[in-house]
Every structure is written in structure tokens, then in C-alpha cells.
Design an enzyme around this catalytic site. Structure first.
Site, PDB file in Angstrom:
ATOM      1  N   VAL A 251      34.650  26.090  45.062  1.00  0.00           N
ATOM      2  CA  VAL A 251      33.453  26.580  45.746  1.00  0.00           C
ATOM      3  C   VAL A 251      33.356  28.084  45.525  1.00  0.00           C
ATOM      4  O   VAL A 251      34.305  28.815  45.763  1.00  0.00           O
ATOM      5  CB  VAL A 251      33.513  26.288  47.259  1.00  0.00           C
ATOM      6  CG1 VAL A 251      32.257  26.802  47.942  1.00  0.00           C
ATOM      7  CG2 VAL A 251      33.692  24.805  47.505  1.00  0.00           C
TER       8      VAL A 251
ATOM      9  N   PRO B 182      29.891  32.146  49.986  1.00  0.00           N
ATOM     10  CA  PRO B 182      30.445  32.366  51.312  1.00  0.00           C
ATOM     11  C   PRO B 182      30.781  31.094  52.079  1.00  0.00           C
ATOM     12  O   PRO B 182      31.275  31.181  53.198  1.00  0.00           O
ATOM     13  CB  PRO B 182      29.318  33.112  52.028  1.00  0.00           C
ATOM     14  CG  PRO B 182      28.080  32.563  51.393  1.00  0.00           C
ATOM     15  CD  PRO B 182      28.435  32.328  49.946  1.00  0.00           C
TER      16      PRO B 182
ATOM     17  N   TYR C 272      34.012  34.876  38.136  1.00  0.00           N
ATOM     18  CA  TYR C 272      33.528  34.074  37.008  1.00  0.00           C
ATOM     19  C   TYR C 272      34.688  33.282  36.420  1.00  0.00           C
ATOM     20  O   TYR C 272      35.764  33.835  36.159  1.00  0.00           O
ATOM     21  CB  TYR C 272      32.899  34.979  35.939  1.00  0.00           C
ATOM     22  CG  TYR C 272      31.726  35.782  36.466  1.00  0.00           C
ATOM     23  CD1 TYR C 272      30.494  35.172  36.695  1.00  0.00           C
ATOM     24  CD2 TYR C 272      31.864  37.132  36.766  1.00  0.00           C
ATOM     25  CE1 TYR C 272      29.424  35.898  37.206  1.00  0.00           C
ATOM     26  CE2 TYR C 272      30.800  37.863  37.268  1.00  0.00           C
ATOM     27  CZ  TYR C 272      29.583  37.242  37.490  1.00  0.00           C
ATOM     28  OH  TYR C 272      28.517  37.964  38.004  1.00  0.00           O
TER      29      TYR C 272
ATOM     30  N   HIS D 295      40.496  35.860  48.406  1.00  0.00           N
ATOM     31  CA  HIS D 295      40.880  37.166  48.931  1.00  0.00           C
ATOM     32  C   HIS D 295      41.693  37.955  47.904  1.00  0.00           C
ATOM     33  O   HIS D 295      41.475  39.155  47.706  1.00  0.00           O
ATOM     34  CB  HIS D 295      41.705  37.006  50.215  1.00  0.00           C
ATOM     35  CG  HIS D 295      40.878  36.667  51.413  1.00  0.00           C
ATOM     36  ND1 HIS D 295      41.428  36.534  52.679  1.00  0.00           N
ATOM     37  CD2 HIS D 295      39.558  36.440  51.564  1.00  0.00           C
ATOM     38  CE1 HIS D 295      40.464  36.238  53.538  1.00  0.00           C
ATOM     39  NE2 HIS D 295      39.329  36.169  52.890  1.00  0.00           N
TER      40      HIS D 295
ATOM     41  N   GLU E 284      48.721  35.189  50.144  1.00  0.00           N
ATOM     42  CA  GLU E 284      48.269  36.295  49.299  1.00  0.00           C
ATOM     43  C   GLU E 284      49.437  37.112  48.769  1.00  0.00           C
ATOM     44  O   GLU E 284      49.403  37.581  47.620  1.00  0.00           O
ATOM     45  CB  GLU E 284      47.280  37.166  50.082  1.00  0.00           C
ATOM     46  CG  GLU E 284      45.937  36.464  50.293  1.00  0.00           C
ATOM     47  CD  GLU E 284      45.162  36.970  51.489  1.00  0.00           C
ATOM     48  OE1 GLU E 284      45.415  38.107  51.943  1.00  0.00           O
ATOM     49  OE2 GLU E 284      44.296  36.218  51.998  1.00  0.00           O
TER      50      GLU E 284
ATOM     51  N   TYR F 297      42.971  43.011  57.648  1.00  0.00           N
ATOM     52  CA  TYR F 297      42.940  41.989  58.691  1.00  0.00           C
ATOM     53  C   TYR F 297      42.907  42.628  60.074  1.00  0.00           C
ATOM     54  O   TYR F 297      42.306  42.090  61.002  1.00  0.00           O
ATOM     55  CB  TYR F 297      44.156  41.065  58.566  1.00  0.00           C
ATOM     56  CG  TYR F 297      44.027  40.058  57.456  1.00  0.00           C
ATOM     57  CD1 TYR F 297      43.383  38.833  57.656  1.00  0.00           C
ATOM     58  CD2 TYR F 297      44.529  40.318  56.195  1.00  0.00           C
ATOM     59  CE1 TYR F 297      43.262  37.907  56.645  1.00  0.00           C
ATOM     60  CE2 TYR F 297      44.414  39.393  55.163  1.00  0.00           C
ATOM     61  CZ  TYR F 297      43.773  38.194  55.397  1.00  0.00           C
ATOM     62  OH  TYR F 297      43.639  37.272  54.386  1.00  0.00           O
TER      63      TYR F 297
ATOM     64  N   GLY G 257      25.341  22.759  36.368  1.00  0.00           N
ATOM     65  CA  GLY G 257      24.992  24.128  36.037  1.00  0.00           C
ATOM     66  C   GLY G 257      26.152  24.892  35.431  1.00  0.00           C
ATOM     67  O   GLY G 257      26.911  24.376  34.609  1.00  0.00           O
TER      68      GLY G 257
ATOM     69  N   GLY H 189      28.821  25.515  36.672  1.00  0.00           N
ATOM     70  CA  GLY H 189      30.101  24.896  37.027  1.00  0.00           C
ATOM     71  C   GLY H 189      30.769  24.215  35.857  1.00  0.00           C
ATOM     72  O   GLY H 189      31.929  23.788  35.951  1.00  0.00           O
TER      73      GLY H 189
ATOM     74  N   PRO I 258      34.709  25.979  34.092  1.00  0.00           N
ATOM     75  CA  PRO I 258      36.106  25.565  34.218  1.00  0.00           C
ATOM     76  C   PRO I 258      36.374  24.204  33.590  1.00  0.00           C
ATOM     77  O   PRO I 258      37.510  23.932  33.157  1.00  0.00           O
ATOM     78  CB  PRO I 258      36.336  25.543  35.731  1.00  0.00           C
ATOM     79  CG  PRO I 258      34.981  25.393  36.335  1.00  0.00           C
ATOM     80  CD  PRO I 258      34.057  26.129  35.407  1.00  0.00           C
TER      81      PRO I 258
END
Length: 397
Positions: free
Chosen positions: A387, A390, A206, A88, A140, A98, A273, A275, A278
Site C-alpha cells: 500500500v 496514507p 517508487y 518510516h 526501524e 515519536y 496501474g 502497481g 514490483p
């Protein structure tokens, strides 16, 4: 946590809400985007919406959060909440949004379930929503205090572009205002916002492909082939239209898949892939820090030609005193070991006691690797993963 009365109501109505979650999600997004089309244009991932993958994400996460509260009332799922809060914050989500979500989600639940939504039921689910929302907003606020209000967005200049592998471009970025590069931790990501030909300003995340301390940031962008849907519209835009000298709007770094700064534990870094990005940053940080405990590097890819950042991936590992690299390819080159062809199989790997694992890749890959690691005695609490997309909540298990 939930009041006793609300907990009983949520427990009783959870099956009905869960059974109708698809219909509730569709109704919610229809209402939300009708009232606020700018959210679909400039905030929500249009590709995920078109493919239907995001339709159940928000309502499903609230139902899962409610189930957690009912099943384990004294245990708030803070790890998952932090992961969602980082996402977020990278989008610049504001507290007032919200309220907007609450309005349309409540209306969708009432519209789908009808007379079953009594005042008591509505109040109980309101309590669930605001417990989750307030927890996210608190995290946040802390993230914005570090990274900058509203996500810390700035204009960055593209100072380098490299065709790194099949369908992967690595962009090197420098702050366009001449200011410093924000401090990140290896494993974090930035959001990139682009203006598409139809005027939409879409955002994607990214990972940063490098350890902290550089005067620039590198990000790896894999081109996503959407098969006729808007999937991949940002990655394709970046590949086709963004070159050295162009500018991009980039957020501050976010993400909670980060190495413990002082750990001397054995580590396992598993990726599939893109991934790998990082993991390259983590390996570089370990080299700079002089990490001398065992490091096991695991990677899966379609082919060697598609293995992005391969030279960095293997090169940094080679600089560590006690590292081993194990790569599986679905379409290997001649001479590649037969037992490293196809899906990752850790059965023959020695995983040292006390290993901490970091995973990044498609959700099925991470679930499979996590299950294998647990089978080898790695504690679930020591398995960390990132992850994208969505299905943040779906990765909780």
C-alpha cells in the site's frame, strides 16, 4: 501488551475517541505544523495533507491499534507494524520524532475531548501510543542497521530516462559516489527526495523495476494529475525537470512485499496501474531463479497505452515454463477479449491449491482481488500486498 486497568479504560473510551477521530486529527496536525513547519515542508506529503487524505491516518492508526489490543490482547499486529516501519525507515524517521508526535497528539485528544480526558484516561492512551511507538522503533532500528542510519540516503545520478507509457517515465539510476548498488529484494521500493521550486524537499516512494544484482536501479514514476491541489507535485517535477545527468537523493531499499526466496509454491501476481512495477521485478527474479511452479499474472489498467512496462511484464512471464497472463483494460483495443474488459473478475481463472498471492495497486482493487482469492480458497495469510499513500492501516482487512 496493555495492563488490565488500561485495557478497561481504553475499551470504555474507544467509542468516544473513534467518533472524534476526524476532529482530533485536524487539531493534531494544526498543532504539529504550527510548532514544526519544517515537517510539512520536508517530511509529510503535502499533497495528501491538502487533499485531506492524511488527516486521519496517524490518529486513526492509533485508534485501530488500540482496538486490536482490546479485541485480541495476545496478538500484536506485527505484519501491519512492519509495513508502517518500512515506510518510516524509507523516510528516515528518527526516535525523537515519536516524542514530538506524542506531545501534539496528546494535546489534541485533550483539547477535543475536554474533561473526559481524566488522568487515568490520559495514562491509558499514553500506554497505547508507546506500545505502538516502541514496537515501530524496534523494527526501524533493525532496518537502519541493514540499510544505513536515517534511511541510507545517497546521491544518485540519472543515467537513463524512458517514456514508458502514457504519463509514466522510467528512470535508471546509478550511485553518484561510485559505490555499489545496495542489495534489494524484488518488490521493494526506494524513497526519492526532490527540492521543489519553493524550497520544500518532498519525499515519495517508487518501486524498483528489476531483480537484484544490476549495476543500476530502475524506478517507474507515474505522473499524478492533482486537479489543482499539490497532489502529484513530486511526480510532475520528476517528469518535467529531471533528465539524464541530473542527480537525485535516494534512500536505501525498503518494503516488505517481497517474494519468499526459496518458495516453490504456485504464485499469483496481481497489479493495477503503476502497481505493475514490483511485479516486473518479481517476474524477473523468478526467471533468474528458474522457478518452474505455476505463475498466474493478473493486471488491470485503463488502456494498453497506459500499461507501463508492458513488454517486460509479458516478456518475463513468457520465459517462465508454467505462466499465464490475464489482462483487463477499461478501454481495450479492438479484438481484446470481452471477458477481459472492465474490472478484474477472477471467476473463470484456475487458482492452484497452495497459491501465494502478491498484490499491488489502488486499495479498492486489492480489496476486490483479495476477496475473490479468498473465495477461491486462498488462505488469507498467503495474500500479501503493498500500500502506498496514507491509508496503510486501512488495508489491514
Amino acid at each position: 501488551m496493555l495492563t488490565q486497568q488500561s485495557a478497561a479504560t481504553v475499551r470504555a473510551t474507544l467509542p468516544a475517541v473513534g467518533a472524534a477521530i476526524g476532529e482530533i486529527s485536524a487539531c493534531f496536525y494544526d498543532r504539529l505544523f504550527t510548532a514544526h513547519p519544517e515537517l510539512l515542508r520536508d517530511l509529510f506529503n503535502r499533497g495528501n495533507q491538502a487533499a485531506g487524505t492524511q488527516r486521519q491516518a496517524l490518529a486513526g492508526s492509533i485508534a485501530a491499534f488500540a482496538a486490536h489490543l482490546v479485541e485480541r490482547p495476545d496478538d500484536r499486529p506485527d505484519a501491519m507494524l512492519r509495513r508502517i516501519a518500512h515506510k518510516h525507515a524509507s523516510l528516515g524517521i528518527a526516535p525523537e520524532q515519536y516524542e514530538v508526535v506524542h506531545e501534539h497528539l496528546s494535546a489534541a485528544i485533550a483539547a477535543v475531548l475536554g474533561e473526559a480526558v481524566t488522568p487515568a484516561v490520559a495514562a491509558a492512551w499514553d500506554e497505547v501510543y508507546w506500545l505502538m511507538a516502541n514496537a515501530l522503533m524496534a523494527i526501524e532500528r533493525q532496518l537502519y542497521a541493514k540499510g544505513g542510519t536515517g534511511g541510507g540516503w545517497r546521491e544518485w545520478e540519472v543515467v537513463g530516462r524512458a517514456e514508458e507509457a502514457a504519463d509514466v517515465v522510467v528512470f535508471e539510476l546509478r550511485p553518484g559516489d561510485g559505490g555499489p548498488v545496495p542489495v534489494h529484494r524484488a518488490g521493494q521500493y526506494v524513497s526519492v527526495q526532490v527540492t521543489l521550486p519553493d524550497g520544500a524537499r518532498q519525499i515519495r516512494q517508487y518501486s524498483v523495476a528489476g531483480a537484484p544484482g544490476s549495476a543500476t536501479l530502475r524506478i517507474g514514476v507515474k505522473r499524478v494529475h492533482g486537479g489543482g491541489t499539490p497532489d502529484g507535485e513530486v511526480s510532475n517535477h520528476l517528469h518535467a525537470r529531471v533528465h539524464v545527468g541530473d542527480r537525485l537523493r535516494v534512500s536505501a531499499p525498503y518494503g516488505d512485499l517481497v517474494l519468499d526466496q526459496d518458495t516453490d509454491a504456485p504464485l499469483l501476481l496481481a497489479s493495477a496501474g503503476i502497481g505493475v512495477t514490483p511485479m516486473v521485478a518479481m517476474l524477473e527474479q523468478l526467471v533468474l531463479r528458474g522457478h518452474d511452479a505455476p505463475v498466474t499474472v493478473v493486471h488491470a489498467d485503463r488502456s494498453p497505452a497506459g500499461h507501463a512496462l508492458r513488454a517486460d511484464h509479458e516478456g518475463f512471464a513468457a520465459k517462465l515454463p508454467d505462466a499465464s497472463v490475464h489482462v483487463w483494460y477499461e478501454q481495450p483495443e479492438p479484438g481484446h477479449p470481452a471477458d477481459r474488459t472492465g474490472l478484474v473478475d477472477l471467476s473463470a481463472l484456475d487458482v492452484p491449491s497452495g497459491t501465494r498471492a502478491y498484490l499491488c495497486g489502488p486499495l479498492p482493487f486489492m480489496r476486490a482481488v483479495r476477496a475473490q482469492l479468498i473465495g477461491k480458497g486462498v488462505a488469507p495469510a498467503d495474500i500479501h500486498y503493498e500500500v502506498f499513500g496514507p491509508d496503510l492501516w486501512l488495508a489491514r482487512d
